[in-house]
Design a protein around this motif. Structure first.
Motif, PDB file in Angstrom:
ATOM      1  N   THR A  90       0.746  -1.161  -0.040  1.00 40.65           N
ATOM      2  CA  THR A  90      -0.059   0.077  -0.004  1.00 40.65           C
ATOM      3  C   THR A  90       0.895   1.175   0.095  1.00 40.65           C
ATOM      4  O   THR A  90       1.639   1.358   0.908  1.00 40.65           O
ATOM      5  CB  THR A  90      -0.948   0.011   1.198  1.00 40.65           C
ATOM      6  N   ILE A  91       0.479   2.226  -1.027  1.00 45.28           N
ATOM      7  CA  ILE A  91       1.330   3.433  -1.010  1.00 45.28           C
ATOM      8  C   ILE A  91       0.382   4.400  -0.423  1.00 45.28           C
ATOM      9  O   ILE A  91      -0.722   4.546  -0.874  1.00 45.28           O
ATOM     10  CB  ILE A  91       1.824   3.722  -2.259  1.00 45.28           C
ATOM     11  N   ASP A  92       0.900   5.188   0.574  1.00 45.66           N
ATOM     12  CA  ASP A  92      -0.024   6.328   1.199  1.00 45.66           C
ATOM     13  C   ASP A  92       0.599   7.402   1.098  1.00 45.66           C
ATOM     14  O   ASP A  92       1.706   8.146   1.438  1.00 45.66           O
ATOM     15  CB  ASP A  92      -0.048   6.092   2.646  1.00 45.66           C
ATOM     16  N   ASN A  93       0.112   8.128  -0.054  1.00 52.83           N
ATOM     17  CA  ASN A  93       0.705   9.565  -0.709  1.00 52.83           C
ATOM     18  C   ASN A  93       0.012  10.858   0.049  1.00 52.83           C
ATOM     19  O   ASN A  93      -0.961  11.099  -0.167  1.00 52.83           O
ATOM     20  CB  ASN A  93       0.334   9.829  -2.142  1.00 52.83           C
ATOM     21  N   SER A  94       0.567  11.120   1.476  1.00 53.57           N
ATOM     22  CA  SER A  94      -0.166  12.024   2.151  1.00 53.57           C
ATOM     23  C   SER A  94       0.209  13.561   1.691  1.00 53.57           C
ATOM     24  O   SER A  94      -0.117  14.536   2.157  1.00 53.57           O
ATOM     25  CB  SER A  94       0.041  11.960   3.747  1.00 53.57           C
ATOM     26  N   GLY A  95       0.932  13.709   0.723  1.00 51.81           N
ATOM     27  CA  GLY A  95       1.340  15.072   0.214  1.00 51.81           C
ATOM     28  C   GLY A  95       0.319  15.702  -0.597  1.00 51.81           C
ATOM     29  O   GLY A  95      -0.706  15.139  -0.923  1.00 51.81           O
ATOM     30  N   ALA A  96       0.712  16.969  -1.064  1.00 55.08           N
ATOM     31  CA  ALA A  96      -0.076  18.000  -1.528  1.00 55.08           C
ATOM     32  C   ALA A  96      -0.055  17.612  -3.269  1.00 55.08           C
ATOM     33  O   ALA A  96      -0.737  18.261  -4.056  1.00 55.08           O
ATOM     34  CB  ALA A  96       0.246  19.287  -1.341  1.00 55.08           C
ATOM     35  N   LEU A  97       0.962  16.897  -3.918  1.00 56.74           N
ATOM     36  CA  LEU A  97       1.188  16.460  -5.177  1.00 56.74           C
ATOM     37  C   LEU A  97       0.915  15.081  -5.581  1.00 56.74           C
ATOM     38  O   LEU A  97       1.117  14.294  -4.622  1.00 56.74           O
ATOM     39  CB  LEU A  97       2.524  17.024  -5.453  1.00 56.74           C
ATOM     40  N   THR A 128      -2.404   9.467  -6.325  1.00 52.75           N
ATOM     41  CA  THR A 128      -2.933  11.034  -6.351  1.00 52.75           C
ATOM     42  C   THR A 128      -2.813  11.652  -4.784  1.00 52.75           C
ATOM     43  O   THR A 128      -2.723  10.872  -3.872  1.00 52.75           O
ATOM     44  CB  THR A 128      -4.303  11.235  -6.756  1.00 52.75           C
ATOM     45  N   ALA A 129      -2.410  12.887  -4.690  1.00 54.01           N
ATOM     46  CA  ALA A 129      -2.375  13.621  -3.734  1.00 54.01           C
ATOM     47  C   ALA A 129      -3.464  13.252  -2.522  1.00 54.01           C
ATOM     48  O   ALA A 129      -4.514  13.120  -2.805  1.00 54.01           O
ATOM     49  CB  ALA A 129      -2.427  15.082  -3.638  1.00 54.01           C
ATOM     50  N   GLY A 130      -3.059  13.068  -1.418  1.00 54.44           N
ATOM     51  CA  GLY A 130      -3.677  12.816  -0.089  1.00 54.44           C
ATOM     52  C   GLY A 130      -4.609  11.468  -0.306  1.00 54.44           C
ATOM     53  O   GLY A 130      -5.660  11.239   0.346  1.00 54.44           O
ATOM     54  N   SER A 131      -4.208  10.385  -1.095  1.00 50.42           N
ATOM     55  CA  SER A 131      -4.798   9.124  -0.998  1.00 50.42           C
ATOM     56  C   SER A 131      -3.794   7.981  -1.053  1.00 50.42           C
ATOM     57  O   SER A 131      -2.748   8.133  -1.038  1.00 50.42           O
ATOM     58  CB  SER A 131      -5.747   9.128  -2.522  1.00 50.42           C
ATOM     59  N   THR A 132      -4.372   7.000  -0.986  1.00 47.25           N
ATOM     60  CA  THR A 132      -3.646   5.631  -1.111  1.00 47.25           C
ATOM     61  C   THR A 132      -4.083   4.666  -2.289  1.00 47.25           C
ATOM     62  O   THR A 132      -4.859   4.738  -2.997  1.00 47.25           O
ATOM     63  CB  THR A 132      -3.736   4.697   0.277  1.00 47.25           C
ATOM     64  N   GLN A 133      -2.986   3.877  -2.657  1.00 47.69           N
ATOM     65  CA  GLN A 133      -3.004   3.073  -3.811  1.00 47.69           C
ATOM     66  C   GLN A 133      -2.527   1.642  -3.336  1.00 47.69           C
ATOM     67  O   GLN A 133      -1.205   1.768  -2.855  1.00 47.69           O
ATOM     68  CB  GLN A 133      -2.340   3.685  -5.051  1.00 47.69           C
ATOM     69  N   THR A 134      -2.978   0.408  -3.558  1.00 45.50           N
ATOM     70  CA  THR A 134      -2.463  -0.673  -3.633  1.00 45.50           C
ATOM     71  C   THR A 134      -1.750  -1.249  -4.835  1.00 45.50           C
ATOM     72  O   THR A 134      -2.291  -0.937  -5.885  1.00 45.50           O
ATOM     73  CB  THR A 134      -3.409  -1.713  -3.110  1.00 45.50           C
ATOM     74  N   ALA A 135      -0.769  -2.006  -4.727  1.00 43.27           N
ATOM     75  CA  ALA A 135      -0.241  -2.565  -5.782  1.00 43.27           C
ATOM     76  C   ALA A 135       0.575  -3.983  -5.515  1.00 43.27           C
ATOM     77  O   ALA A 135       0.693  -4.296  -4.310  1.00 43.27           O
ATOM     78  CB  ALA A 135       0.764  -1.721  -6.502  1.00 43.27           C
ATOM     79  N   GLU A 136       0.560  -4.880  -6.577  1.00 44.31           N
ATOM     80  CA  GLU A 136       1.042  -6.050  -6.193  1.00 44.31           C
ATOM     81  C   GLU A 136       2.354  -6.094  -7.130  1.00 44.31           C
ATOM     82  O   GLU A 136       2.248  -5.905  -8.410  1.00 44.31           O
ATOM     83  CB  GLU A 136       0.002  -7.314  -6.851  1.00 44.31           C
TER      84      GLU A 136
END
Length: 161
Positions: A90-97, A128-136
């Motif tokens: 899981t990638i958590d992009n808590s940034g603004a970009l 995307t900024a402020g969201s999470t994405q899962t990957a395998e």
């Protein structure tokens, strides 16, 4: 917000251990008995009954730190159906970009194991900024057994652009 704070503290602790050279010890492995395993980005601990469990460690180095801190290993295992070693992250992009992430995962066994280190790479994971994405991430299993010789996985490189 409280869970994020706990997770940030846990990530900081792991990064500190990685930067001080203790990364090669049991900290951050994917073995089934590891209490340092994390799941679901919550910072909680759990065990897993798969061939290779959960968890992982963060790579050192200031350039990779920002992207590496965003990556959580949810599960590492041998997939019987595809005969691949797989890691769910899981990638958590808590940034603004918005960022595209590139992640390299290394699968290994315990000391003295017959497991030949294997690498999986996934590039262009859009978050995307402020969201999470899962990957395998997957890599072919080249052994002749059931994959149980692979007990650990770790993020060896992570970047974002």
């Amino acid at each position: 917000m409280k869970i994020r704070h706990v997770r940030a503290i846990a990530v900081f602790g792991i990064a500190l251990v990685a930067l001080t050279g203790a990364r090669g010890s049991s900290g951050g492995g994917c073995d089934n008995s590891s209490s340092s395993s994390s799941s679901g980005g919550s910072g909680s601990n759990r065990d897993d009954d798969s061939a290779a469990g959960t968890g992982g460690s963060l790579p050192g180095g200031s350039g990779a730190d920002k992207a590496a801190r965003d990556v959580t290993i949810d599960e590492c295992k041998y997939d019987v159906a595809t005969k691949d070693l797989t890691a769910k992250i899981t990638i958590d992009n808590s940034g603004a970009l918005d960022y595209d992430y590139n992640v390299t995962m290394k699968f290994t066994g315990d000391a003295g194991s017959t497991a030949v280190p294997a690498t999986a790479i996934k590039t262009g994971i859009a978050v995307t900024a402020g969201s999470t994405q899962t990957a395998e991430l997957t890599t072919p299993y080249t052994g002749s057994g059931d994959g149980s010789e692979y007990t650990k996985c770790e993020v060896t490189r992570a970047s974002r652009s």
